[in-house]
Design a protein around this motif. Structure first.
Motif, short mmCIF file in Angstrom:
data_model
loop_
_atom_site.label_atom_id
_atom_site.label_comp_id
_atom_site.label_asym_id
_atom_site.label_seq_id
_atom_site.Cartn_x
_atom_site.Cartn_y
_atom_site.Cartn_z
N ARG A 193 -13.79 2.81 -5.61
CA ARG A 193 -14.90 3.50 -6.27
C ARG A 193 -16.23 2.82 -6.00
NH1 ARG A 193 -12.81 7.00 -10.60
NH2 ARG A 193 -10.58 6.93 -10.22
N VAL A 243 -8.37 3.21 3.58
CA VAL A 243 -7.61 4.36 4.08
C VAL A 243 -7.22 4.15 5.54
CG1 VAL A 243 -7.74 6.82 4.66
CG2 VAL A 243 -8.65 5.99 2.48
N ALA A 269 -2.83 10.66 -2.77
CA ALA A 269 -1.45 10.83 -3.27
C ALA A 269 -0.66 11.77 -2.36
CB ALA A 269 -1.48 11.36 -4.70
N PRO A 279 1.24 8.09 -11.22
CA PRO A 279 1.12 7.00 -12.20
C PRO A 279 -0.08 7.26 -13.11
CG PRO A 279 0.50 6.25 -10.01
CD PRO A 279 1.04 7.63 -9.85
N PHE A 282 -16.28 7.36 10.54
CA PHE A 282 -15.89 6.24 9.69
C PHE A 282 -16.92 5.13 9.71
CE2 PHE A 282 -11.53 5.94 7.93
CZ PHE A 282 -11.26 7.28 8.01
N PHE A 324 -6.23 11.28 10.17
CA PHE A 324 -7.46 10.91 9.49
C PHE A 324 -7.71 9.42 9.75
CE2 PHE A 324 -9.86 9.92 5.48
CZ PHE A 324 -10.95 10.72 5.76
N VAL A 357 -3.49 4.17 6.98
CA VAL A 357 -3.09 5.14 8.00
C VAL A 357 -2.52 4.42 9.22
CG1 VAL A 357 -3.96 6.85 9.63
CG2 VAL A 357 -4.68 6.94 7.25
N PHE A 413 -3.66 7.24 -12.03
CA PHE A 413 -4.12 8.36 -11.22
C PHE A 413 -4.59 9.52 -12.08
CE2 PHE A 413 -3.37 8.46 -6.57
CZ PHE A 413 -3.22 7.11 -6.42
N THR A 465 -13.05 3.87 2.86
CA THR A 465 -12.61 4.39 4.15
C THR A 465 -11.85 3.33 4.93
OG1 THR A 465 -14.80 3.89 5.00
CG2 THR A 465 -14.37 6.17 4.41
N PRO A 506 -17.83 3.24 -0.82
CA PRO A 506 -17.26 4.25 0.08
C PRO A 506 -16.85 3.64 1.42
CG PRO A 506 -19.32 5.02 -0.87
CD PRO A 506 -19.19 3.58 -1.25
N GLN A 554 -5.49 -1.66 -10.19
CA GLN A 554 -6.80 -1.39 -10.78
C GLN A 554 -7.91 -2.00 -9.92
OE1 GLN A 554 -4.19 -2.44 -12.40
NE2 GLN A 554 -3.75 -0.80 -13.86
N ARG A 558 -15.91 12.11 -1.31
CA ARG A 558 -17.07 11.49 -1.92
C ARG A 558 -17.51 12.21 -3.19
NH1 ARG A 558 -19.86 8.04 2.05
NH2 ARG A 558 -18.41 8.00 3.78
N MET A 603 0.82 -1.21 0.00
CA MET A 603 0.00 0.00 0.00
C MET A 603 0.86 1.26 0.00
SD MET A 603 -3.35 -0.43 0.25
CE MET A 603 -4.01 0.80 1.39
N ARG A 604 2.03 1.15 0.60
CA ARG A 604 2.97 2.26 0.63
C ARG A 604 3.18 2.85 -0.76
NH1 ARG A 604 6.78 2.33 3.81
NH2 ARG A 604 6.63 0.14 4.33
N SER A 658 5.60 12.75 -9.97
CA SER A 658 4.82 12.26 -11.11
C SER A 658 3.85 11.17 -10.65
CB SER A 658 5.74 11.74 -12.20
OG SER A 658 6.52 10.69 -11.71
N PHE A 702 -8.32 8.29 12.84
CA PHE A 702 -8.15 8.07 14.28
C PHE A 702 -9.05 9.02 15.04
CE2 PHE A 702 -4.12 6.12 12.98
CZ PHE A 702 -4.05 5.04 13.85
N VAL A 732 0.13 9.88 0.85
CA VAL A 732 1.17 8.87 0.63
C VAL A 732 2.54 9.53 0.50
CG1 VAL A 732 2.04 7.17 -1.02
CG2 VAL A 732 -0.37 7.16 -0.38
N ARG A 733 2.59 10.68 -0.17
CA ARG A 733 3.87 11.36 -0.34
C ARG A 733 4.41 11.89 0.98
NH1 ARG A 733 2.19 10.55 -4.86
NH2 ARG A 733 3.37 10.77 -6.80
N PHE A 782 1.08 2.83 -3.34
CA PHE A 782 -0.13 3.28 -4.03
C PHE A 782 0.03 4.77 -4.34
CE2 PHE A 782 -4.74 4.49 -3.95
CZ PHE A 782 -5.12 3.74 -5.06
N GLY A 783 -0.08 5.11 -5.62
CA GLY A 783 0.11 6.51 -5.98
C GLY A 783 1.52 6.83 -6.45
N PHE A 784 2.40 5.85 -6.45
CA PHE A 784 3.72 6.03 -7.04
C PHE A 784 3.85 5.10 -8.25
CE2 PHE A 784 4.83 7.80 -2.88
CZ PHE A 784 5.65 8.84 -3.24
N SER A 785 4.75 5.46 -9.16
CA SER A 785 4.97 4.62 -10.33
C SER A 785 5.93 3.48 -10.02
CB SER A 785 5.54 5.44 -11.49
OG SER A 785 4.74 6.57 -11.72
#
Lengths: 247, 247
Positions: A118, A128, B129, B240, A243, B88, A132, B243, A125, A121, A111, B118, A85-86, B238, B90, B132-133, A88-91
DNA sequence: AGCACTTCATAACATAGGTTATGGGCCGCT
DNA sequence: AGCGGCCCATAACCTATGTTATGAAGTGCT
């Protein structure tokens, strides 16, 4: 140990936040599974982010190689954890992942994860929240690696593992298996393997930790937690009302 | 510096992934703003998670108090960063947040953030993203606090700040302002203030870092990056393809 | 301008942890 | 059963960093 049984998801379920469709999506995540051997490298730092995994059996760790030839272990994964998961959002992968012992993983695609987020919801959460929480554990290590003694670092790590294993029912009569070598523990804690050994000796003499082969036992868990300045709030699983849709 | 100008969001915009409604939602996030003084504590560890902030002007940091009376600084926030995302999911704050110098913050509620997630899948992915960053930066500190020398730790931190400031246009002719005291730098890096001072002296003698008052200058940025074993991929902005909706 | 306060530099000394080396126990292979 | 290869314990020695102390420089307040 499946994701569906993981503590965050169980909590969503207990509050009736999880629909049958949601459960089906989660089960679908573990549709395919693969046996992995001890020491197997699931992926290397810098490779493309092609998949994530639910760890079903066995232990794994994420790591970074350092220029001096050693490695830093970033995180230890136990059954029921999501691996990757770390990234996710990186290439590209920011860290490699390897198995500690033999086990079973259930790979799924980014994907697939996006779809799930999607589609529901609630699951979004939940995902997420899981992410977290994993990061909170990392933060906690940053804190105690920064300014704590070797005894506290090792004690803290062992105690965290103990609590996490207890949640998934892997502690029996106060005993649990620790498949990490002292060298690997050093890579987790930023210590040399020699000093990990010394530190185990000290903890034994102080009656805080007994270890024989891979089996670990705490004669006095509270004393250990106190010595390590362990504060369990970062592992707290209770989700805030928002949540759970109760707010 | 607003969130809308932050690098992740700018990138979404450049790829046409951001609708006008999305932009409106982001601007709405910064609807209310508040002036804060130097040293002001935005919240303490353990308090309820009542709000997040966009940091518009000034520097801030999140921190944990340690039992020995010192503190560990977890993260330094620069203009355009979102503060509090760590919490977020907690109920209670895992860390306090304080301002380093005077500035301006734009508070918004967790509900507001949930709504936004949402309302727009694009913004949801953008928020993930960003989170994560921020966590990737934390991971990076874990790596170099674990097994690097004081010179490398300080060099790495300064270089990271330098790159982050450059992205938001706060580096002029290779010079930037560093409002952190040496004691605070020690709290970031897990070093004593005295040793931070010594380390600055060493870096000066080696021609890697010049510092006068709060102004910092790198005579040879590449040499500094090399000494600190700095690898910039974790700061890579950048996103992916998935995204950006191009896959 | 004068005073209190913080920050910083540097030195002298103390120590936690790294490094290297050695030997013993356990495991898997043939 | 014998062998090679890890893993672990312990010791001796070394070094990076912590601690305590002191004075200088800068900052803000009156």
């Amino acid at each position: 140990m499946t994701l569906l049984n993981s503590v965050v998801i169980q909590q969503l379920k207990r509050h009736g936040a999880l629909s049958e469709a949601d459960e089906a999506l989660l089960i679908e995540l573990e549709h395919s599974s693969r046996r992995v051997v001890a020491g197997e490298i699931l992926w290397q730092e810098g490779s493309d982010v092609a998949l994530f995994c639910v760890l079903k059996e066995g232990w794994a760790y994420s790591f970074r190689y350092l220029d001096n030839g050693s490695m830093q272990i970033l995180k230890v994964y136990l059954p029921g954890d999501i691996i990757g998961m770390r990234d996710f959002g990186f290439s590209k992968r920011l860290a490699g992942v390897a198995m500690i012992n033999a086990g079973v993983v259930c790979p799924f695609s980014p994907q697939h994860l996006s779809q799930l987020i999607r589609a529901s919801p609630t699951l979004a959460t939940g995902v997420v929240a899981i992410a977290v929480r994993q990061q909170a554990m990392l933060t906690e290590r940053l804190v105690y690696i920064g300014r704590h003694t070797a005894q506290q670092r090792l004690g803290h790590f062992l105690y965290e593992i103990y609590l996490r294993l207890r949640r998934i029912g892997a502690v029996e009569e106060g005993r649990f298996q620790l498949p990490l070598s002292q060298e690997q523990l050093g890579d987790v804690l930023g210590l040399s393997a020699v000093h990990v050994s010394r530190t185990f000796s000290m903890l034994r003499e102080e009656g805080l930790v007994l270890k024989e082969r891979q089996e670990v036992f705490f004669p006095d868990p509270e004393a250990l937690a106190k010595m390590a300045e362990f504060n369990a709030t970062y592992l707290d699983e209770s989700l805030p009302p928002a949540f759970l849709g109760i707010d």
